[in-house]
Design an enzyme around this catalytic site. Structure first.
Site, mmCIF file in Angstrom:
data_model
loop_
_atom_site.group_PDB
_atom_site.id
_atom_site.type_symbol
_atom_site.label_atom_id
_atom_site.label_comp_id
_atom_site.label_asym_id
_atom_site.label_seq_id
_atom_site.Cartn_x
_atom_site.Cartn_y
_atom_site.Cartn_z
ATOM 1 N N HIS A 126 46.155 25.062 43.248
ATOM 2 C CA HIS A 126 44.716 24.822 43.464
ATOM 3 C C HIS A 126 44.289 23.408 43.064
ATOM 4 O O HIS A 126 43.152 23.010 43.362
ATOM 5 C CB HIS A 126 43.868 25.818 42.667
ATOM 6 C CG HIS A 126 44.002 27.237 43.126
ATOM 7 N ND1 HIS A 126 43.805 27.607 44.439
ATOM 8 C CD2 HIS A 126 44.314 28.371 42.450
ATOM 9 C CE1 HIS A 126 43.990 28.927 44.546
ATOM 10 N NE2 HIS A 126 44.305 29.413 43.359
ATOM 11 N N ASP A 163 51.444 32.918 47.331
ATOM 12 C CA ASP A 163 50.437 33.343 46.355
ATOM 13 C C ASP A 163 49.279 34.022 47.102
ATOM 14 O O ASP A 163 49.005 33.695 48.255
ATOM 15 C CB ASP A 163 49.926 32.111 45.601
ATOM 16 C CG ASP A 163 49.055 32.450 44.411
ATOM 17 O OD1 ASP A 163 49.584 32.453 43.285
ATOM 18 O OD2 ASP A 163 47.847 32.698 44.611
ATOM 19 N N HIS A 165 46.211 33.679 46.669
ATOM 20 C CA HIS A 165 45.095 32.748 46.857
ATOM 21 C C HIS A 165 45.538 31.572 47.734
ATOM 22 O O HIS A 165 46.675 31.118 47.617
ATOM 23 C CB HIS A 165 44.618 32.225 45.496
ATOM 24 C CG HIS A 165 44.213 33.301 44.545
ATOM 25 N ND1 HIS A 165 45.046 33.768 43.553
ATOM 26 C CD2 HIS A 165 43.061 34.019 44.461
ATOM 27 C CE1 HIS A 165 44.423 34.729 42.889
ATOM 28 N NE2 HIS A 165 43.222 34.902 43.413
ATOM 29 N N ASP A 244 50.887 37.280 42.813
ATOM 30 C CA ASP A 244 49.639 38.029 42.642
ATOM 31 C C ASP A 244 49.186 38.753 43.912
ATOM 32 O O ASP A 244 48.137 39.399 43.910
ATOM 33 C CB ASP A 244 48.515 37.130 42.092
ATOM 34 C CG ASP A 244 48.465 35.766 42.746
ATOM 35 O OD1 ASP A 244 49.196 35.538 43.741
ATOM 36 O OD2 ASP A 244 47.699 34.909 42.266
HETATM 37 ZN ZN LIG Z 1 46.971 33.137 42.877
#
Ligand SMILES: [Zn+2]
Length: 307
Positions: A126, A163, A165, A244
């Site tokens: 991120h 991931d 996200h 995740d």
């Molecule tokens: Zn994540």
């Protein structure tokens, strides 16, 4: 040839408080599971160096790196965003997390190991050129990919991100960079709510609705990632290995299983064997259900060992 397992003691000292899901015990869950699964003897263990300023500046702005260094507290926590904090060890940990991916790249390029897994935190995908967010400070996978391009002179590298996200920071680093192909799956809508509006041509973003499980994941890989990778012919594959999207994870709503991480790793290693002399460098991103994180990472590393 062995699989490298790279970490650094500072990665256990970065601690954003007792209730934060991105906690030091994540690394203990992974290393315990490596031993329980009998994988320890197949790993070449290395201690990560800190990424140099030159290496960080291939991805991040000089002002940003200096601001992060200047924000490091003597004690307590300093918040960079509502989810992302520095304790006195965090900047050191973030530099070693990025340095781990650089070392992994060097080891794989020199042929000392077949492939590598970096068991490091904070995560990185991120982190944008000029912004820390989402538990991330420096974008480790991007720093490693740039090292492969700039130091080792590769012409084409792929960055794979599974991931849950979207890897907005990696997309920020590599949008319209023709030497990089980024392929990802992520739950959408979900934090950071990016990745769907006009991604660059070198981004293969596959948003998945809440509840998507093994079948939807594997279909995305087979129909979207693999054809793009075949066409691109990467000389090295980097993996943002977040776990995740697992069914047990408390932070999101996808339903991947342990075996999916073994499967996708084998698929990526096949592409790497065909085009990239087997070169795969993977680094830890998310994964917050500790037992599922340990098992999933072990499945991933076992597939790297067997590649
Ligand atoms: Zn994540």
């Amino acid at each position: 040839m062995a699989t490298a397992y790279i970490t650094h003691p500072s990665c256990l000292k970065h601690d954003m408080g007792p209730y934060h899901p991105e906690c030091p015990d994540r690394l203990n869950a992974i290393s315990d599971r490596m031993i329980a699964a009998g994988l320890d003897g197949y790993l070449a263990r290395h201690t990560a160096p800190a990424a140099t300023r030159e290496q960080l500046l291939r991805v991040h702005g000089a002002n940003y790196v200096e601001a992060i260094e200047g924000a490091s507290p003597r004690d307590g926590l300093v918040y960079l965003d509502p989810d992302t904090a520095l304790n006195p060890h965090s900047v050191e940990a973030a530099k070693h997390a990025a340095g781990a991916v650089v070392l992994a790249t060097d080891l794989v390029m020199k042929g000392e190991v077949a492939n590598a897994f970096c068991a490091v935190r904070p995560p990185g995908h991120h982190a944008e050129r000029h912004r820390a967010m989402g538990f991330c400070i420096f974008n480790s996978v991007a720093v490693g990919a740039m090292h492969a391009l700039e130091h080792h002179g590769l012409d084409r590298v792929a960055v794979i991100d599974f991931d849950v996200h979207h890897g907005n920071g990696t997309e920020d680093a590599f949008s319209d960079e023709p030497r990089v192909l980024m392929a990802s799956v992520f739950q959408y809508p979900l934090y950071p709510y990016s990745g769907v509006d006009n991604p660059a041509a070198n981004m293969v973003n596959v948003p998945l609705p809440e509840g998507t499980g093994s079948e939807g994941f594997r279909r995305a890989v087979q129909t979207r990632w693999l054809p793009a990778l075949e066409a691109f012919e990467p000389q090295m594959i980097f993996v943002s290995a977040g776990f995740d999207a697992h069914r047990d994870d408390p932070l999101a709503g996808l339903r991947f299983l342990d075996a999916d991480y073994a499967w996708v790793t084998r698929e990526l290693c096949e592409v790497a064997k065909k085009h990239a002399q087997g070169r795969v460098v993977s680094t830890l991103e998310g994964g917050y259900a500790l037992p599922a994180l340990g098992r999933s990472a072990a499945e991933h590393v076992k597939a790297l060992i067997e590649a």
